[in-house]
Design a protein around this motif. Structure first.
Motif, mmCIF file in Angstrom:
data_model
loop_
_atom_site.group_PDB
_atom_site.id
_atom_site.type_symbol
_atom_site.label_atom_id
_atom_site.label_comp_id
_atom_site.label_asym_id
_atom_site.label_seq_id
_atom_site.Cartn_x
_atom_site.Cartn_y
_atom_site.Cartn_z
ATOM 1 N N LEU A 88 45.196 38.609 28.292
ATOM 2 C CA LEU A 88 46.057 39.782 28.105
ATOM 3 C C LEU A 88 45.727 40.598 26.866
ATOM 4 O O LEU A 88 46.216 41.722 26.723
ATOM 5 N N ALA A 89 44.911 40.048 25.972
ATOM 6 C CA ALA A 89 44.646 40.711 24.685
ATOM 7 C C ALA A 89 44.178 42.161 24.825
ATOM 8 O O ALA A 89 44.712 43.056 24.134
ATOM 9 N N PRO B 272 35.579 47.265 41.577
ATOM 10 C CA PRO B 272 36.093 46.273 42.542
ATOM 11 C C PRO B 272 37.491 45.810 42.143
ATOM 12 O O PRO B 272 37.813 45.684 40.956
ATOM 13 N N TRP B 273 38.313 45.546 43.161
ATOM 14 C CA TRP B 273 39.696 45.159 42.880
ATOM 15 C C TRP B 273 39.781 43.894 42.037
ATOM 16 O O TRP B 273 40.675 43.752 41.196
ATOM 17 N N ILE B 274 38.835 42.955 42.230
ATOM 18 C CA ILE B 274 38.882 41.706 41.471
ATOM 19 C C ILE B 274 38.654 41.961 39.993
ATOM 20 O O ILE B 274 39.199 41.263 39.139
ATOM 21 N N HIS B 275 37.861 42.991 39.666
ATOM 22 C CA HIS B 275 37.642 43.334 38.261
ATOM 23 C C HIS B 275 38.891 43.965 37.646
ATOM 24 O O HIS B 275 39.147 43.803 36.453
ATOM 25 N N ARG B 276 39.646 44.688 38.472
ATOM 26 C CA ARG B 276 40.858 45.338 37.953
ATOM 27 C C ARG B 276 41.997 44.336 37.745
ATOM 28 O O ARG B 276 42.803 44.479 36.822
ATOM 29 N N TRP B 277 42.058 43.307 38.595
ATOM 30 C CA TRP B 277 43.210 42.414 38.583
ATOM 31 C C TRP B 277 42.916 41.016 38.047
ATOM 32 O O TRP B 277 43.830 40.204 37.939
ATOM 33 N N SER B 278 41.663 40.729 37.736
ATOM 34 C CA SER B 278 41.302 39.361 37.342
ATOM 35 C C SER B 278 42.082 38.868 36.120
ATOM 36 O O SER B 278 42.571 37.728 36.100
ATOM 37 N N ARG B 279 42.203 39.712 35.118
ATOM 38 C CA ARG B 279 42.911 39.283 33.902
ATOM 39 C C ARG B 279 44.400 39.024 34.180
ATOM 40 O O ARG B 279 44.973 38.067 33.643
ATOM 41 N N THR B 280 45.000 39.853 34.983
ATOM 42 C CA THR B 280 46.417 39.666 35.303
ATOM 43 C C THR B 280 46.632 38.372 36.076
ATOM 44 O O THR B 280 47.568 37.601 35.800
#
Length: 306
Positions: A82-83, A8-16
């Motif tokens: 970001l780690a 899911p896109w939210i999993h790919r971009w959540s940290r950013t």
């Protein structure tokens, strides 16, 4: 043929996204911290920001600005978010997996604690300080956003463990918040003479002394605390001779010659330190002597030297 499920896109971009939100709030809280240590005033469409920033609730342990702790918390969130991106998952899969799991746990604990703490601060702002601070509201919204992103930003396998951890965080954060701020309202008996404020090193000119005498004659009062840098700035403007004439009320029970009970009686109008009471009106923040002269109807000379 087995088709791999897309991430899911939210999993790919959540940290950013979390790192970006945290970076914004680091800048905001850093600005508030600098303002707290310097002018005591911030850019705000209402006077509520300054009153909240200079209220007793804006510091913990008497001297540490709450905004500084918030800045450190948001900085920690940015680092945790970001780690894992610093590790190549193809060449160091084990370390990457460890960082993924540990940092998500850390993000959950910190953001959950911040939501609890922010909720309590919103209560204080609404019902105790009774002023509107857009910085505080935005910080609370950002904290809630980070918590929601933490929940939906990955697929949590052990929901039971997550709930258990959340309950512990709620309990510890609630007890901590209540413990930190209970002393603000609770009267404390302190043996005389109490903690002395920093010494006033400037000298007074005739105009400062005349203004101080006028303020005392009309019944003007200054409410402050020994740890308040802006209260000290106000005294430095008057000079040591004139500062002794001012009818000053030490509002911290631990302070020298404390009159905390009188301050508590005026708590509805004393939103921060220093606060001046002049002719029945209350004015927060460090005031220039010309402004005090105008507010009090001072008729004397205005060649103030400091």
């Amino acid at each position: 043929m087995i088709r791999r499920r897309s991430t899911p896109w939210i999993h790919r971009w959540s940290r950013t996204v979390m790192a970006a939100i945290a970076a914004i709030t680091v800048l905001e809280t850093a600005y508030l911290t600098i303002a707290k240590f310097t002018t005591g005033s911030v850019i705000c469409p209402t006077s509520g920001c300054d009153k909240v920033l200079n209220s007793p609730y804006a510091t913990v342990f008497g001297t540490v600005p709450l905004s500084l702790l918030g800045c450190l918390a948001y900085l920690s969130i940015a680092i945790l978010a970001l780690a894992p991106k610093a590790v190549n998952p193809d060449t160091n899969k084990g370390l990457y997996s460890q960082l993924e799991n540990k940092t998500w746990q850390g993000l959950f604990i910190i953001t959950a604690a911040m939501v609890i703490f922010s909720s309590y601060l919103m209560y204080l702002m609404a019902f105790e300080i009774q002023e509107l601070c857009i910085y505080c509201i935005s910080s609370a919204v950002f904290a809630l956003s980070l918590f929601v992103l933490t929940l939906v930003g990955r697929e949590w396998e052990d929901i039971g463990q997550l709930v258990f951890t959340g309950i512990l965080v709620v309990m510890v954060s609630s007890i901590g918040a209540l413990g930190l701020y209970n002393s603000v309202k609770a009267p404390v008996t302190v043996s005389s003479p109490g903690i002395a404020p920093p010494a006033v090193t400037t000298t007074s000119g005739p105009a400062q002394i005349a203004l101080a005498q006028h303020l005392r004659q009309i019944g003007a009062k200054e409410y402050g605390a020994y740890w308040c840098p802006h209260c000290h700035d106000q005294k430095m403007l008057f000079g040591k001779e004139a500062a002794k004439i001012i009818d000053y009320f030490e509002c911290d029970p631990r302070g020298q010659n404390s009159r905390a009970e009188i301050c508590q009686a005026a708590a509805a109008n004393v939103k921060g330190f220093p606060t001046w009471e002049i002719k029945g009106q209350f004015y927060s923040g460090t005031k220039q002597l010309d402004e005090l002269a105008d507010l009090s109807g001072y008729p004397g000379p205005r060649n103030f030297k400091n």
